[in-house]
Design an enzyme around this catalytic site. Structure first.
Site, PDB file in Angstrom:
ATOM      1  N   ASP A  42     -22.063 -53.548 -21.829  1.00 57.26           N
ATOM      2  CA  ASP A  42     -23.292 -53.154 -21.135  1.00 57.26           C
ATOM      3  C   ASP A  42     -23.876 -54.331 -20.357  1.00 57.26           C
ATOM      4  OD1 ASP A  42     -25.324 -51.009 -20.806  1.00 57.26           O
ATOM      5  OD2 ASP A  42     -26.628 -52.485 -21.749  1.00 57.26           O
ATOM      6  N   GLU A  45     -19.819 -52.826 -17.440  1.00 54.57           N
ATOM      7  CA  GLU A  45     -20.849 -52.139 -16.667  1.00 54.57           C
ATOM      8  C   GLU A  45     -21.618 -53.225 -15.927  1.00 54.57           C
ATOM      9  OE1 GLU A  45     -25.059 -49.834 -16.879  1.00 54.57           O
ATOM     10  OE2 GLU A  45     -24.523 -51.573 -18.070  1.00 54.57           O
ATOM     11  N   ASP A  84     -21.520 -48.381  -6.816  1.00 55.59           N
ATOM     12  CA  ASP A  84     -21.646 -47.990  -5.406  1.00 55.59           C
ATOM     13  C   ASP A  84     -21.084 -46.601  -5.154  1.00 55.59           C
ATOM     14  OD1 ASP A  84     -22.816 -50.394  -4.949  1.00 55.59           O
ATOM     15  OD2 ASP A  84     -21.264 -51.194  -3.638  1.00 55.59           O
ATOM     16  N   PHE A  85     -20.032 -46.219  -5.867  1.00 51.69           N
ATOM     17  CA  PHE A  85     -19.492 -44.866  -5.718  1.00 51.69           C
ATOM     18  C   PHE A  85     -20.571 -43.853  -6.072  1.00 51.69           C
ATOM     19  CE2 PHE A  85     -17.704 -40.993  -7.418  1.00 51.69           C
ATOM     20  CZ  PHE A  85     -16.731 -40.651  -6.503  1.00 51.69           C
ATOM     21  N   ASP A 134     -27.093 -43.485 -18.127  1.00 52.35           N
ATOM     22  CA  ASP A 134     -28.142 -44.307 -17.519  1.00 52.35           C
ATOM     23  C   ASP A 134     -28.758 -43.629 -16.306  1.00 52.35           C
ATOM     24  OD1 ASP A 134     -28.354 -46.517 -19.165  1.00 52.35           O
ATOM     25  OD2 ASP A 134     -26.703 -47.572 -18.204  1.00 52.35           O
TER      26      ASP A 134
END
Length: 385
Positions: free
Chosen positions: A32, A69, A95-96, A163
């Site tokens: 994370d 991540e 970004d995807f 998230d």
């Protein structure tokens, strides 16, 4: 991790990671907020972890994976140790998600402000990073580095995750933020990307229950600090929905999956789409290779459509054409290796679509071929056998 007497602290965290692999039989760990793990030691903690993971993989004789991540778009995280990198196996492509979200018509609040329509999606699909050193208005500095030689399988892509749902939309999933056409379109784009797809629980059947952030601590002052902090962060994104208090048991209860929805047509049809998409990924070598080298993107941002092609052999190729507008469009196709047929259309009635049964689609031949797409829809093309 790098202060005085920190060796034991480092060892604690490294042993913790190994325990999940050896004692609990995990195959992968997501690390994370990897960009927030600060360590000025000659060898970064994550590089140590990658080295130990490789040794444990050899000892257990099964593949193990470390996935970061991170929204820093730092290719060093997934560059091999021998090449001077950190040596993790993969990282999330934020970004995807952000570019797909705005292409579908999602709000442009907070970190979404850097993205607009189809402007960034082609590069996110092709390179993993849309921001590879470009200035960012949200971060107020240049963001990211180029992906370099890193291949498609090293990027984890998603249209939603825990998230993003809990933070950016106040608990609302794609299934409630967008109509079913755009939900199906997102599924096709996600599962034809040359990357590792992540499906958020319930996404495969279009779960509409929210997923809120919820927490329980014995320290009541910490609980109150979390509640106030979350409320402030929530207001940054969305003031149109009531705040779900993360400390209340009913917030957790509201977030549980409702499997009974599978008895309803909308949800069983969405599940059928995901099953067929996953079957295509399994069947077609071009969708299994996860290679950037043989992946191409053709996009007309103003017209609102996008085409991707993937080729693993002259007689093995797949193309995906997508319409990101609310009107039918005729999409020009690049030169394809051979005559094409539609393998899957997101607006087929069996998926809950309004129109195009597969037999209604003409064969597509030649360099100047086109395919007509309904609003907010996509098709997957393959060789005519």
């Amino acid at each position: 991790f790098d202060g005085e007497h920190s060796d034991e602290v480092r060892r604690y965290f490294l042993d913790n990671a190994l325990t999940w692999f050896s004692e609990y039989h995990f195959d992968a760990l997501r690390l994370d907020a990897a960009q927030c793990i600060f360590d000025t030691s000659p060898k970064h903690l994550l590089a140590d972890m990658a080295e130990l993971c490789a040794a444990e993989e050899a000892r257990l004789n099964r593949p193990l994976h470390l996935i970061a991540e991170s929204d820093a778009n730092d290719a060093r995280l997934i560059t091999p140790l021998a090449q001077g990198g950190i040596g993790l196996h993969g990282q999330w492509s934020e970004d995807f998600h952000r570019s797909l979200w705005t292409a579908l018509g999602g709000h442009r609040v907070s970190y979404f402000a850097d993205f607009a329509g189809l402007r960034e999606l082609p590069k996110a699909l092709k390179d993993g990073f849309a921001f590879d050193g470009r200035p960012s208005g949200f971060y107020k500095r240049r963001r990211g580095s180029g992906a370099g030689a890193r291949d498609g399988w090293q990027f984890v892509v998603f249209s939603q995750n825990h998230d993003q749902v809990a933070n950016a939309t106040g608990g609302l999933r794609i299934s409630t933020c967008f109509d079913e056409r755009r939900e199906r379109l997102a599924a096709v784009v996600l599962l034809t990307a040359p990357n590792v797809p992540l499906l958020f629980m319930g996404q495969e059947y279009g779960e509409t229950r929210p997923f809120h952030y919820f927490v329980d601590h014995s320290d009541r002052s910490l609980m109150e600090a979390v509640r106030r902090g979350r409320q402030a962060e929530f207001e940054e994104f969305d003031r149109d929905h009531a705040f779900a208090d993360p400390t209340r048991p009913e917030t957790m209860a509201a977030s549980q999956l409702d499997w009974d929805k599978l008895a309803q047509a909308r949800h069983s049809q969405m599940l059928a789409l995901y099953k067929d998409l996953l079957a295509l990924r399994h069947k077609h070598p071009s969708l299994r290779t996860l290679s950037r080298e043989n992946f191409r993107v053709f996009c007309d941002e103003l017209a609102g459509h996008l085409v991707t092609t993937q080729t693993s052999a002259p007689d093995s190729w797949v193309a995906m054409a997508a319409n990101f507008t609310d009107r039918p469009v005729r999409v020009p196709l690049p030169a394809l290796p051979s005559a094409a047929v539609v393998l899957l259309a997101s607006d087929e009635p069996r998926f809950g679509g309004a129109g195009s049964a597969r037999e209604m689609w003409p064969r597509v031949e030649g360099q100047q071929s086109t395919v007509t797409l309904a609003a907010w829809s996509a098709v997957i093309l393959g060789p005519a056998r």
